[in-house]
Design a protein around this motif. Structure first.
Motif, PDB file in Angstrom:
ATOM      1  N   LEU A   1      -3.957   4.515   9.091  1.00  0.00           N
ATOM      2  CA  LEU A   1      -4.365   3.142   8.772  1.00  0.00           C
ATOM      3  C   LEU A   1      -4.159   2.193   9.946  1.00  0.00           C
ATOM      4  O   LEU A   1      -4.943   1.275  10.156  1.00  0.00           O
TER       5      LEU A   1
ATOM      6  N   THR B   1      16.436  10.238   0.333  1.00  0.00           N
ATOM      7  CA  THR B   1      17.859   9.926   0.540  1.00  0.00           C
ATOM      8  C   THR B   1      18.073   8.477   0.970  1.00  0.00           C
ATOM      9  O   THR B   1      19.117   7.896   0.683  1.00  0.00           O
TER      10      THR B   1
ATOM     11  N   GLU C   1      -8.405   3.788  -2.844  1.00  0.00           N
ATOM     12  CA  GLU C   1      -8.161   4.232  -1.465  1.00  0.00           C
ATOM     13  C   GLU C   1      -8.222   2.995  -0.574  1.00  0.00           C
ATOM     14  O   GLU C   1      -9.211   2.254  -0.611  1.00  0.00           O
TER      15      GLU C   1
ATOM     16  N   ALA D   1       2.442   3.991  -3.232  1.00  0.00           N
ATOM     17  CA  ALA D   1       3.369   3.937  -4.374  1.00  0.00           C
ATOM     18  C   ALA D   1       4.166   5.224  -4.477  1.00  0.00           C
ATOM     19  O   ALA D   1       4.383   5.759  -5.557  1.00  0.00           O
TER      20      ALA D   1
ATOM     21  N   TYR E   1       8.870  25.379   1.673  1.00  0.00           N
ATOM     22  CA  TYR E   1       9.905  25.449   0.632  1.00  0.00           C
ATOM     23  C   TYR E   1       9.349  26.336  -0.476  1.00  0.00           C
ATOM     24  O   TYR E   1       8.188  26.181  -0.876  1.00  0.00           O
TER      25      TYR E   1
ATOM     26  N   VAL F   1       0.865  -1.184   0.000  1.00  0.00           N
ATOM     27  CA  VAL F   1       0.000   0.000   0.000  1.00  0.00           C
ATOM     28  C   VAL F   1       0.897   1.228   0.000  1.00  0.00           C
ATOM     29  O   VAL F   1       1.717   1.397   0.907  1.00  0.00           O
TER      30      VAL F   1
ATOM     31  N   VAL G   1       4.417  18.197   3.535  1.00  0.00           N
ATOM     32  CA  VAL G   1       4.275  17.432   4.782  1.00  0.00           C
ATOM     33  C   VAL G   1       5.147  16.181   4.692  1.00  0.00           C
ATOM     34  O   VAL G   1       5.110  15.457   3.701  1.00  0.00           O
TER      35      VAL G   1
HETATM   36  C1  LIG Z   1       8.821  20.022   1.468  1.00  0.00           C
HETATM   37  C2  LIG Z   1       9.565  18.730   1.606  1.00  0.00           C
HETATM   38  C3  LIG Z   1      10.938  18.717   1.493  1.00  0.00           C
HETATM   39  C4  LIG Z   1      11.643  17.511   1.569  1.00  0.00           C
HETATM   40  N1  LIG Z   1      12.975  17.501   1.292  1.00  0.00           N
HETATM   41  C5  LIG Z   1      13.629  16.318   1.174  1.00  0.00           C
HETATM   42  C6  LIG Z   1      14.947  16.257   0.655  1.00  0.00           C
HETATM   43  O1  LIG Z   1      15.521  17.268   0.254  1.00  0.00           O
HETATM   44  N2  LIG Z   1      15.582  15.060   0.642  1.00  0.00           N
HETATM   45  C7  LIG Z   1      14.969  13.913   1.054  1.00  0.00           C
HETATM   46  O2  LIG Z   1      15.601  12.871   1.009  1.00  0.00           O
HETATM   47  N3  LIG Z   1      13.688  13.922   1.486  1.00  0.00           N
HETATM   48  C8  LIG Z   1      13.014  15.098   1.569  1.00  0.00           C
HETATM   49  N4  LIG Z   1      11.709  15.135   1.998  1.00  0.00           N
HETATM   50  C9  LIG Z   1      11.103  13.896   2.562  1.00  0.00           C
HETATM   51  C10 LIG Z   1      10.609  12.950   1.470  1.00  0.00           C
HETATM   52  O3  LIG Z   1       9.867  13.636   0.512  1.00  0.00           O
HETATM   53  C11 LIG Z   1       9.736  11.868   2.075  1.00  0.00           C
HETATM   54  O4  LIG Z   1      10.351  11.352   3.229  1.00  0.00           O
HETATM   55  C12 LIG Z   1       9.506  10.718   1.076  1.00  0.00           C
HETATM   56  O5  LIG Z   1       9.010  11.240  -0.133  1.00  0.00           O
HETATM   57  C13 LIG Z   1       8.539   9.705   1.638  1.00  0.00           C
HETATM   58  O6  LIG Z   1       8.286   8.745   0.646  1.00  0.00           O
HETATM   59  P1  LIG Z   1       7.134   7.658   0.846  1.00  0.00           P
HETATM   60  O7  LIG Z   1       7.111   6.825  -0.366  1.00  0.00           O
HETATM   61  O8  LIG Z   1       7.341   6.994   2.162  1.00  0.00           O
HETATM   62  O9  LIG Z   1       5.814   8.516   1.050  1.00  0.00           O
HETATM   63  P2  LIG Z   1       4.873   9.234  -0.027  1.00  0.00           P
HETATM   64  O10 LIG Z   1       5.645   9.800  -1.152  1.00  0.00           O
HETATM   65  O11 LIG Z   1       4.018  10.159   0.735  1.00  0.00           O
HETATM   66  O12 LIG Z   1       4.038   8.027  -0.586  1.00  0.00           O
HETATM   67  C14 LIG Z   1       3.023   7.409   0.191  1.00  0.00           C
HETATM   68  C15 LIG Z   1       1.944   6.987  -0.775  1.00  0.00           C
HETATM   69  O13 LIG Z   1       0.974   6.264  -0.058  1.00  0.00           O
HETATM   70  C16 LIG Z   1      -0.285   6.562  -0.622  1.00  0.00           C
HETATM   71  N5  LIG Z   1      -1.292   6.258   0.399  1.00  0.00           N
HETATM   72  C17 LIG Z   1      -1.237   6.558   1.722  1.00  0.00           C
HETATM   73  N6  LIG Z   1      -2.318   6.121   2.367  1.00  0.00           N
HETATM   74  C18 LIG Z   1      -3.089   5.514   1.427  1.00  0.00           C
HETATM   75  C19 LIG Z   1      -4.351   4.873   1.470  1.00  0.00           C
HETATM   76  N7  LIG Z   1      -5.030   4.733   2.621  1.00  0.00           N
HETATM   77  N8  LIG Z   1      -4.866   4.366   0.313  1.00  0.00           N
HETATM   78  C20 LIG Z   1      -4.177   4.494  -0.845  1.00  0.00           C
HETATM   79  N9  LIG Z   1      -2.976   5.098  -0.957  1.00  0.00           N
HETATM   80  C21 LIG Z   1      -2.437   5.603   0.178  1.00  0.00           C
HETATM   81  C22 LIG Z   1      -0.205   8.035  -0.960  1.00  0.00           C
HETATM   82  O14 LIG Z   1      -1.136   8.403  -1.946  1.00  0.00           O
HETATM   83  C23 LIG Z   1       1.242   8.176  -1.407  1.00  0.00           C
HETATM   84  O15 LIG Z   1       1.386   8.107  -2.795  1.00  0.00           O
HETATM   85  C24 LIG Z   1      10.971  16.305   1.883  1.00  0.00           C
HETATM   86  C25 LIG Z   1       9.589  16.331   2.035  1.00  0.00           C
HETATM   87  C26 LIG Z   1       8.879  17.512   1.879  1.00  0.00           C
HETATM   88  C27 LIG Z   1       7.394  17.476   1.981  1.00  0.00           C
END
Ligand SMILES: Cc1cc2nc3c(=O)[nH]c(=O)nc-3n(C[C@H](O)[C@H](O)[C@H](O)COP(=O)(O)OP(=O)(O)OC[C@H]3O[C@@H](n4cnc5c(N)ncnc54)[C@H](O)[C@@H]3O)c2cc1C
Length: 412
Positions: A213, A355, A175, A18, A231, A16, A326
Protein backbone atom coordinates in the motif's frame (compact mmCIF):
# COMPACT_ATOMS: atom_id res chain seq x y z
CA UNK A 1 -14.44 7.56 -12.33
CA UNK A 2 -14.18 8.08 -8.57
CA UNK A 3 -17.20 7.87 -6.32
CA UNK A 4 -16.64 10.79 -3.97
CA UNK A 5 -17.35 10.45 -0.30
CA UNK A 6 -20.68 11.56 1.03
CA UNK A 7 -20.86 12.69 4.68
CA UNK A 8 -21.58 9.11 5.59
CA UNK A 9 -18.24 8.19 4.01
CA UNK A 10 -16.30 10.64 6.21
CA UNK A 11 -14.57 9.50 9.36
CA UNK A 12 -12.31 10.93 12.02
CA UNK A 13 -10.20 7.79 11.95
CA UNK A 14 -9.90 5.08 9.32
CA UNK A 15 -8.03 1.93 10.36
CA UNK A 16 -7.03 -0.35 7.51
CA UNK A 17 -6.52 -3.94 8.64
CA UNK A 18 -8.55 -5.79 11.25
CA UNK A 19 -6.00 -8.36 12.38
CA UNK A 20 -5.10 -8.47 16.05
CA UNK A 21 -3.34 -5.08 15.81
CA UNK A 22 -6.06 -3.10 13.98
CA UNK A 23 -8.84 -4.71 16.00
CA UNK A 24 -7.15 -3.96 19.35
CA UNK A 25 -6.46 -0.41 18.18
CA UNK A 26 -10.11 0.09 17.18
CA UNK A 27 -11.19 -1.21 20.59
CA UNK A 28 -8.83 1.10 22.49
CA UNK A 29 -9.32 4.28 20.42
CA UNK A 30 -13.10 3.94 20.75
CA UNK A 31 -12.87 3.95 24.57
CA UNK A 32 -12.67 7.76 24.48
CA UNK A 33 -16.00 9.52 24.47
CA UNK A 34 -14.67 12.07 21.99
CA UNK A 35 -13.07 9.50 19.69
CA UNK A 36 -15.38 10.54 16.84
CA UNK A 37 -16.34 8.27 13.96
CA UNK A 38 -13.99 5.32 13.55
CA UNK A 39 -14.04 2.94 10.59
CA UNK A 40 -12.26 -0.41 10.58
CA UNK A 41 -11.76 -1.81 7.06
CA UNK A 42 -10.56 -5.26 6.09
CA UNK A 43 -10.92 -7.46 3.05
CA UNK A 44 -12.37 -9.97 5.51
CA UNK A 45 -14.36 -8.76 8.49
CA UNK A 46 -16.47 -11.86 9.04
CA UNK A 47 -13.42 -14.11 9.41
CA UNK A 48 -9.75 -13.71 10.29
CA UNK A 49 -7.46 -14.38 7.32
CA UNK A 50 -4.26 -12.40 8.02
CA UNK A 51 -1.13 -13.67 9.81
CA UNK A 52 -3.13 -13.60 13.05
CA UNK A 53 -5.08 -16.64 11.85
CA UNK A 54 -1.91 -18.73 11.43
CA UNK A 55 0.05 -18.03 14.62
CA UNK A 56 0.21 -20.88 17.14
CA UNK A 57 -0.13 -18.35 19.94
CA UNK A 58 3.05 -18.38 22.00
CA UNK A 59 3.32 -15.22 24.11
CA UNK A 60 6.80 -15.05 25.63
CA UNK A 61 7.41 -11.78 27.43
CA UNK A 62 11.17 -11.52 27.78
CA UNK A 63 13.08 -10.02 24.89
CA UNK A 64 16.57 -8.58 24.95
CA UNK A 65 15.00 -5.42 23.62
CA UNK A 66 13.50 -3.74 26.74
CA UNK A 67 10.94 -2.05 24.49
CA UNK A 68 9.57 -5.40 23.31
CA UNK A 69 9.55 -6.76 26.86
CA UNK A 70 7.47 -3.81 28.02
CA UNK A 71 5.07 -4.15 25.10
CA UNK A 72 4.69 -7.87 25.84
CA UNK A 73 4.04 -7.36 29.55
CA UNK A 74 1.36 -4.78 28.76
CA UNK A 75 -0.14 -7.02 26.04
CA UNK A 76 -0.49 -10.04 28.31
CA UNK A 77 -2.09 -7.80 30.93
CA UNK A 78 -4.72 -6.88 28.31
CA UNK A 79 -5.24 -10.49 27.24
CA UNK A 80 -6.08 -11.41 30.84
CA UNK A 81 -9.42 -9.73 30.17
CA UNK A 82 -10.21 -12.79 28.02
CA UNK A 83 -9.65 -15.77 30.37
CA UNK A 84 -11.36 -18.22 27.99
CA UNK A 85 -8.87 -17.38 25.24
CA UNK A 86 -5.63 -16.60 27.05
CA UNK A 87 -3.83 -18.55 29.76
CA UNK A 88 -0.53 -18.09 31.58
CA UNK A 89 0.57 -21.65 30.87
CA UNK A 90 4.27 -20.72 31.15
CA UNK A 91 7.14 -20.83 28.69
CA UNK A 92 10.27 -22.98 28.65
CA UNK A 93 13.58 -22.44 26.88
CA UNK A 94 15.68 -25.61 26.65
CA UNK A 95 19.42 -25.85 25.97
CA UNK A 96 21.83 -28.73 25.59
CA UNK A 97 25.33 -27.21 25.12
CA UNK A 98 27.45 -25.20 27.55
CA UNK A 99 27.10 -22.10 25.39
CA UNK A 100 23.36 -22.64 25.13
CA UNK A 101 23.00 -22.94 28.90
CA UNK A 102 25.15 -19.84 29.42
CA UNK A 103 22.85 -17.94 27.07
CA UNK A 104 19.81 -19.08 29.10
CA UNK A 105 21.49 -18.00 32.34
CA UNK A 106 22.11 -14.55 30.91
CA UNK A 107 18.54 -14.31 29.71
CA UNK A 108 17.29 -15.43 33.12
CA UNK A 109 19.26 -12.69 34.85
CA UNK A 110 18.06 -10.00 32.45
CA UNK A 111 14.45 -11.19 32.61
CA UNK A 112 14.50 -10.93 36.38
CA UNK A 113 15.93 -7.44 36.01
CA UNK A 114 12.88 -6.62 33.91
CA UNK A 115 10.62 -7.81 36.72
CA UNK A 116 9.64 -11.16 35.20
CA UNK A 117 9.48 -14.47 37.04
CA UNK A 118 12.35 -16.49 35.55
CA UNK A 119 13.98 -19.61 36.99
CA UNK A 120 16.82 -21.85 35.80
CA UNK A 121 15.89 -25.51 36.26
CA UNK A 122 18.20 -28.51 36.46
CA UNK A 123 17.08 -31.44 34.37
CA UNK A 124 15.63 -33.27 37.39
CA UNK A 125 13.78 -30.18 38.63
CA UNK A 126 12.30 -29.68 35.18
CA UNK A 127 10.54 -33.07 35.30
CA UNK A 128 7.21 -31.77 36.54
CA UNK A 129 7.26 -28.76 34.21
CA UNK A 130 8.57 -29.97 30.83
CA UNK A 131 5.74 -31.50 28.76
CA UNK A 132 5.90 -35.23 28.00
CA UNK A 133 6.47 -34.71 24.25
CA UNK A 134 9.95 -33.19 24.84
CA UNK A 135 12.90 -35.54 24.28
CA UNK A 136 14.91 -35.71 27.52
CA UNK A 137 18.08 -35.80 25.38
CA UNK A 138 17.22 -32.42 23.86
CA UNK A 139 18.28 -30.42 26.93
CA UNK A 140 20.53 -30.33 29.96
CA UNK A 141 18.97 -27.28 31.64
CA UNK A 142 15.85 -25.20 31.17
CA UNK A 143 14.79 -21.62 31.70
CA UNK A 144 11.24 -21.38 32.98
CA UNK A 145 9.07 -18.28 32.60
CA UNK A 146 6.11 -18.99 34.89
CA UNK A 147 3.95 -16.07 33.73
CA UNK A 148 4.34 -16.44 29.95
CA UNK A 149 1.19 -17.31 28.10
CA UNK A 150 -0.55 -19.02 25.25
CA UNK A 151 -3.64 -17.86 23.41
CA UNK A 152 -5.86 -18.57 20.45
CA UNK A 153 -4.88 -15.49 18.36
CA UNK A 154 -7.89 -15.71 16.06
CA UNK A 155 -10.32 -15.69 18.98
CA UNK A 156 -8.41 -12.82 20.61
CA UNK A 157 -8.72 -10.83 17.40
CA UNK A 158 -12.45 -11.50 17.16
CA UNK A 159 -12.87 -10.51 20.82
CA UNK A 160 -11.22 -7.12 20.15
CA UNK A 161 -13.34 -6.65 17.01
CA UNK A 162 -16.42 -7.32 19.13
CA UNK A 163 -15.35 -4.77 21.78
CA UNK A 164 -14.76 -2.20 19.04
CA UNK A 165 -18.17 -2.91 17.50
CA UNK A 166 -19.89 -2.52 20.89
CA UNK A 167 -18.21 0.87 21.28
CA UNK A 168 -19.57 2.11 17.96
CA UNK A 169 -16.70 1.40 15.56
CA UNK A 170 -18.06 0.82 12.06
CA UNK A 171 -16.77 -2.14 10.09
CA UNK A 172 -16.44 -2.40 6.34
CA UNK A 173 -15.44 -5.43 4.28
CA UNK A 174 -13.51 -4.02 1.32
CA UNK A 175 -10.17 -4.11 -0.41
CA UNK A 176 -8.22 -0.88 0.07
CA UNK A 177 -6.51 -0.16 -3.23
CA UNK A 178 -4.79 3.11 -2.47
CA UNK A 179 -4.20 5.98 -0.11
CA UNK A 180 -5.49 9.46 -0.85
CA UNK A 181 -2.60 11.79 -0.09
CA UNK A 182 -2.88 15.34 -1.37
CA UNK A 183 -0.03 17.83 -0.92
CA UNK A 184 1.52 15.77 1.84
CA UNK A 185 -1.70 15.31 3.83
CA UNK A 186 -3.68 12.07 3.99
CA UNK A 187 -7.34 12.55 3.07
CA UNK A 188 -8.60 9.00 3.17
CA UNK A 189 -8.42 5.70 1.32
CA UNK A 190 -9.67 4.38 -2.01
CA UNK A 191 -11.41 1.01 -1.96
CA UNK A 192 -12.40 -1.40 -4.72
CA UNK A 193 -15.03 0.17 -6.95
CA UNK A 194 -13.08 3.45 -6.71
CA UNK A 195 -14.99 4.50 -3.61
CA UNK A 196 -13.24 7.16 -1.56
CA UNK A 197 -13.59 7.01 2.19
CA UNK A 198 -12.47 10.22 3.83
CA UNK A 199 -10.44 10.06 6.99
CA UNK A 200 -8.77 12.84 8.93
CA UNK A 201 -6.29 10.28 10.07
CA UNK A 202 -5.56 6.91 8.54
CA UNK A 203 -3.79 4.07 10.34
CA UNK A 204 -2.27 1.19 8.41
CA UNK A 205 -2.46 -2.01 10.46
CA UNK A 206 -1.98 -4.06 7.34
CA UNK A 207 0.69 -6.54 8.45
CA UNK A 208 2.55 -8.26 5.59
CA UNK A 209 0.66 -6.17 2.99
CA UNK A 210 1.87 -2.81 4.33
CA UNK A 211 4.55 -2.00 1.78
CA UNK A 212 2.17 -2.92 -1.08
CA UNK A 213 0.00 0.00 0.00
CA UNK A 214 2.77 2.44 0.84
CA UNK A 215 5.02 1.88 -2.17
CA UNK A 216 2.79 3.70 -4.63
CA UNK A 217 1.77 6.45 -2.20
CA UNK A 218 4.98 7.45 -0.41
CA UNK A 219 8.46 8.57 -1.37
CA UNK A 220 10.09 6.49 1.37
CA UNK A 221 10.36 2.71 1.53
CA UNK A 222 8.56 1.07 4.46
CA UNK A 223 10.61 -2.04 5.29
CA UNK A 224 7.94 -4.47 6.45
CA UNK A 225 9.22 -7.63 4.78
CA UNK A 226 7.01 -10.74 4.43
CA UNK A 227 8.68 -14.11 5.06
CA UNK A 228 7.43 -17.69 4.92
CA UNK A 229 7.48 -19.88 8.04
CA UNK A 230 6.52 -23.55 8.55
CA UNK A 231 4.34 -24.88 11.38
CA UNK A 232 2.72 -28.35 11.47
CA UNK A 233 -0.18 -29.61 13.61
CA UNK A 234 -0.79 -33.27 14.48
CA UNK A 235 -4.26 -34.76 14.00
CA UNK A 236 -6.74 -34.00 16.80
CA UNK A 237 -6.54 -35.61 20.24
CA UNK A 238 -8.56 -35.63 23.46
CA UNK A 239 -8.34 -32.21 25.09
CA UNK A 240 -5.68 -31.94 27.79
CA UNK A 241 -4.82 -29.08 30.20
CA UNK A 242 -2.38 -26.42 28.96
CA UNK A 243 1.31 -27.11 29.45
CA UNK A 244 4.20 -24.63 28.97
CA UNK A 245 5.18 -23.66 25.45
CA UNK A 246 8.67 -25.02 24.59
CA UNK A 247 11.52 -23.42 22.65
CA UNK A 248 15.00 -24.66 21.83
CA UNK A 249 16.75 -21.35 20.97
CA UNK A 250 20.07 -23.02 19.99
CA UNK A 251 18.32 -24.82 17.15
CA UNK A 252 15.51 -22.33 16.33
CA UNK A 253 12.77 -24.89 17.06
CA UNK A 254 9.57 -24.58 19.15
CA UNK A 255 6.58 -26.78 19.97
CA UNK A 256 3.30 -26.61 21.80
CA UNK A 257 0.49 -28.76 23.13
CA UNK A 258 -2.57 -26.89 21.81
CA UNK A 259 -4.89 -28.85 24.06
CA UNK A 260 -6.69 -30.60 21.21
CA UNK A 261 -3.54 -31.33 19.10
CA UNK A 262 0.22 -30.73 19.11
CA UNK A 263 2.24 -28.42 16.90
CA UNK A 264 5.86 -27.77 15.98
CA UNK A 265 7.62 -25.00 14.05
CA UNK A 266 11.18 -24.16 13.03
CA UNK A 267 13.25 -21.17 11.91
CA UNK A 268 16.17 -23.41 10.98
CA UNK A 269 16.18 -22.64 7.25
CA UNK A 270 17.23 -19.83 4.94
CA UNK A 271 14.85 -16.87 5.09
CA UNK A 272 12.25 -17.02 2.32
CA UNK A 273 11.01 -13.67 1.09
CA UNK A 274 7.38 -13.67 -0.07
CA UNK A 275 7.47 -11.15 -2.91
CA UNK A 276 3.79 -10.63 -3.31
CA UNK A 277 1.55 -12.06 -0.58
CA UNK A 278 -1.88 -13.34 -1.65
CA UNK A 279 -5.08 -12.45 0.18
CA UNK A 280 -4.41 -14.50 3.32
CA UNK A 281 -1.50 -14.83 5.75
CA UNK A 282 -0.48 -18.18 4.34
CA UNK A 283 1.02 -19.49 1.13
CA UNK A 284 0.80 -23.02 -0.28
CA UNK A 285 2.91 -25.54 1.64
CA UNK A 286 5.93 -26.73 -0.32
CA UNK A 287 7.32 -30.06 0.87
CA UNK A 288 10.70 -29.51 -0.73
CA UNK A 289 11.27 -26.34 1.32
CA UNK A 290 9.75 -27.30 4.62
CA UNK A 291 9.40 -31.07 5.16
CA UNK A 292 13.15 -31.58 5.87
CA UNK A 293 13.14 -28.62 8.28
CA UNK A 294 10.24 -29.94 10.35
CA UNK A 295 11.39 -33.57 10.18
CA UNK A 296 14.83 -32.57 11.48
CA UNK A 297 13.25 -30.60 14.35
CA UNK A 298 11.05 -33.54 15.33
CA UNK A 299 13.92 -36.04 15.32
CA UNK A 300 16.12 -33.81 17.47
CA UNK A 301 13.61 -32.48 19.99
CA UNK A 302 10.64 -34.80 20.36
CA UNK A 303 10.35 -37.93 22.53
CA UNK A 304 10.13 -41.06 20.36
CA UNK A 305 6.86 -42.20 21.92
CA UNK A 306 5.12 -38.82 21.56
CA UNK A 307 2.35 -38.11 19.05
CA UNK A 308 4.53 -35.38 17.49
CA UNK A 309 7.28 -37.92 16.73
CA UNK A 310 5.08 -39.30 13.93
CA UNK A 311 5.98 -36.20 11.94
CA UNK A 312 9.29 -37.61 10.77
CA UNK A 313 7.87 -38.35 7.33
CA UNK A 314 5.54 -35.53 6.35
CA UNK A 315 4.83 -37.08 2.95
CA UNK A 316 3.21 -40.17 4.37
CA UNK A 317 1.72 -38.92 7.65
CA UNK A 318 -2.04 -38.50 7.30
CA UNK A 319 -4.35 -35.90 8.85
CA UNK A 320 -1.70 -33.23 9.40
CA UNK A 321 -2.31 -29.51 9.03
CA UNK A 322 0.81 -28.10 7.35
CA UNK A 323 1.00 -24.32 7.45
CA UNK A 324 3.29 -22.10 5.42
CA UNK A 325 2.45 -18.95 7.34
CA UNK A 326 3.68 -15.49 6.43
CA UNK A 327 4.72 -12.81 8.90
CA UNK A 328 6.81 -9.65 8.77
CA UNK A 329 10.43 -9.03 9.62
CA UNK A 330 12.07 -5.61 9.87
CA UNK A 331 15.70 -4.44 9.72
CA UNK A 332 16.01 -4.29 13.53
CA UNK A 333 13.33 -6.83 14.54
CA UNK A 334 11.20 -4.06 16.04
CA UNK A 335 7.72 -2.97 14.92
CA UNK A 336 7.02 0.17 12.92
CA UNK A 337 4.63 2.16 15.07
CA UNK A 338 3.85 5.85 14.79
CA UNK A 339 3.56 8.68 12.28
CA UNK A 340 4.60 8.07 8.70
CA UNK A 341 7.11 10.72 7.62
CA UNK A 342 6.02 12.84 4.68
CA UNK A 343 2.28 12.20 4.97
CA UNK A 344 0.50 14.21 7.66
CA UNK A 345 -2.28 12.23 9.33
CA UNK A 346 -0.94 8.85 8.23
CA UNK A 347 0.06 6.36 10.95
CA UNK A 348 1.60 2.92 10.88
CA UNK A 349 1.19 -0.10 13.18
CA UNK A 350 2.97 -2.95 11.42
CA UNK A 351 5.37 -5.87 11.94
CA UNK A 352 3.86 -6.50 15.36
CA UNK A 353 3.58 -9.93 16.96
CA UNK A 354 0.51 -11.18 18.85
CA UNK A 355 2.85 -11.02 21.86
CA UNK A 356 3.20 -7.25 21.45
CA UNK A 357 -0.08 -6.39 19.71
CA UNK A 358 -2.28 -5.06 22.52
CA UNK A 359 0.65 -3.21 24.14
CA UNK A 360 1.55 -1.62 20.79
CA UNK A 361 -2.06 -0.65 20.17
CA UNK A 362 -2.28 0.91 23.66
CA UNK A 363 0.97 2.80 23.05
CA UNK A 364 -0.16 4.14 19.68
CA UNK A 365 -3.53 5.15 21.12
CA UNK A 366 -1.76 7.10 23.88
CA UNK A 367 0.59 8.80 21.40
CA UNK A 368 -2.32 9.71 19.10
CA UNK A 369 -4.17 11.22 22.05
CA UNK A 370 -1.08 13.37 22.63
CA UNK A 371 -0.31 11.83 26.01
CA UNK A 372 3.25 12.18 27.22
CA UNK A 373 5.44 9.65 28.98
CA UNK A 374 6.11 7.12 26.23
CA UNK A 375 8.78 9.15 24.45
CA UNK A 376 11.58 6.59 24.60
CA UNK A 377 9.38 3.70 23.43
CA UNK A 378 7.79 5.78 20.70
CA UNK A 379 11.21 6.86 19.41
CA UNK A 380 12.49 3.26 19.27
CA UNK A 381 9.53 2.24 17.12
CA UNK A 382 9.26 5.41 15.02
CA UNK A 383 8.82 4.46 11.32
CA UNK A 384 11.01 7.46 10.42
CA UNK A 385 14.11 5.57 11.60
CA UNK A 386 14.32 3.88 8.19
CA UNK A 387 13.47 6.92 6.08
CA UNK A 388 17.03 7.25 4.71
CA UNK A 389 17.45 3.58 3.79
CA UNK A 390 17.09 2.04 0.37
CA UNK A 391 14.77 -0.85 -0.39
CA UNK A 392 17.37 -3.53 -1.21
CA UNK A 393 19.58 -2.74 1.77
CA UNK A 394 16.70 -2.62 4.26
CA UNK A 395 15.22 -5.83 2.89
CA UNK A 396 18.55 -7.65 3.23
CA UNK A 397 18.90 -6.47 6.85
CA UNK A 398 15.35 -7.58 7.65
CA UNK A 399 15.84 -11.05 6.17
CA UNK A 400 18.92 -11.50 8.35
CA UNK A 401 16.67 -11.21 11.42
CA UNK A 402 14.57 -14.25 10.53
CA UNK A 403 16.63 -16.99 12.21
CA UNK A 404 16.94 -15.03 15.44
CA UNK A 405 13.43 -13.77 15.51
CA UNK A 406 13.27 -13.61 19.31
CA UNK A 407 16.16 -11.14 19.54
CA UNK A 408 16.32 -7.53 18.44
CA UNK A 409 19.13 -5.94 16.48
CA UNK A 410 19.82 -3.65 19.43
CA UNK A 411 20.69 -6.65 21.59
CA UNK A 412 23.07 -8.35 19.16
C1 LIG B 1 3.15 -19.42 11.19
C2 LIG B 1 3.19 -18.22 12.09
C3 LIG B 1 3.59 -18.37 13.40
C4 LIG B 1 3.59 -17.27 14.27
N1 LIG B 1 3.83 -17.47 15.59
C5 LIG B 1 3.64 -16.45 16.47
C6 LIG B 1 3.65 -16.68 17.87
O1 LIG B 1 3.79 -17.81 18.33
N2 LIG B 1 3.54 -15.62 18.70
C7 LIG B 1 3.35 -14.35 18.23
O2 LIG B 1 3.26 -13.44 19.04
N3 LIG B 1 3.26 -14.10 16.90
C8 LIG B 1 3.42 -15.12 16.02
N4 LIG B 1 3.32 -14.90 14.66
C9 LIG B 1 3.25 -13.50 14.17
C10 LIG B 1 1.84 -12.93 14.25
O3 LIG B 1 0.91 -13.83 13.74
C11 LIG B 1 1.75 -11.64 13.47
O4 LIG B 1 2.85 -10.82 13.77
C12 LIG B 1 0.45 -10.87 13.81
O5 LIG B 1 -0.66 -11.72 13.64
C13 LIG B 1 0.31 -9.65 12.93
O6 LIG B 1 -0.93 -9.06 13.21
P1 LIG B 1 -1.49 -7.87 12.30
O7 LIG B 1 -2.80 -7.49 12.84
O8 LIG B 1 -0.43 -6.83 12.20
O9 LIG B 1 -1.56 -8.50 10.84
P2 LIG B 1 -2.66 -9.45 10.18
O10 LIG B 1 -3.21 -10.42 11.14
O11 LIG B 1 -2.04 -9.99 8.96
O12 LIG B 1 -3.80 -8.43 9.83
C14 LIG B 1 -3.66 -7.50 8.76
C15 LIG B 1 -5.04 -7.33 8.16
O13 LIG B 1 -4.96 -6.33 7.18
C16 LIG B 1 -5.85 -6.69 6.13
N5 LIG B 1 -5.40 -5.98 4.93
C17 LIG B 1 -4.12 -5.83 4.50
N6 LIG B 1 -4.08 -5.11 3.37
C18 LIG B 1 -5.37 -4.78 3.09
C19 LIG B 1 -5.97 -4.06 2.03
N7 LIG B 1 -5.25 -3.49 1.06
N8 LIG B 1 -7.33 -3.93 2.03
C20 LIG B 1 -8.07 -4.49 3.02
N9 LIG B 1 -7.55 -5.20 4.05
C21 LIG B 1 -6.20 -5.34 4.08
C22 LIG B 1 -5.70 -8.20 6.02
O14 LIG B 1 -6.82 -8.79 5.41
C23 LIG B 1 -5.52 -8.60 7.48
O15 LIG B 1 -6.72 -9.01 8.08
C24 LIG B 1 3.28 -15.97 13.79
C25 LIG B 1 2.91 -15.83 12.45
C26 LIG B 1 2.84 -16.93 11.61
C27 LIG B 1 2.37 -16.73 10.21
Amino acid sequence: MNTYASDSDSYDTVIVGAGIVGSALAAFLSEDEDSGRILLIDRSISQVFGSTAYAPGFLGQFNESPVLTRLAIESLGEYENFPDIFCRAGGLELARTKDGVRMLEERCEKARGAGLRATMLEKEEAEGVVPGFVSRESFTRALYFATDGVADPEKLCLAFRQKARERGVQMLEAEVEGLEIIEGVVRGVRTDGDRILKGQRVILATGIWTSLLTQSALDIHVPVVPVAHPYVYTPGKDRSPQTPFCRWPEDHVYARDHGDCYGIGSYDHSPMLVHSPGTTGSEPWTNADFAPVIEKAVKAKIAVDAELSKLTDLNSSAGLKKVNGVFSVTPDNLPLLGRVPGAKGLWLAAAIWITHAAGSARLLARVMRGREGDGEMARALDPARFADGNKKGLEALALRQYNDIYRSELAK
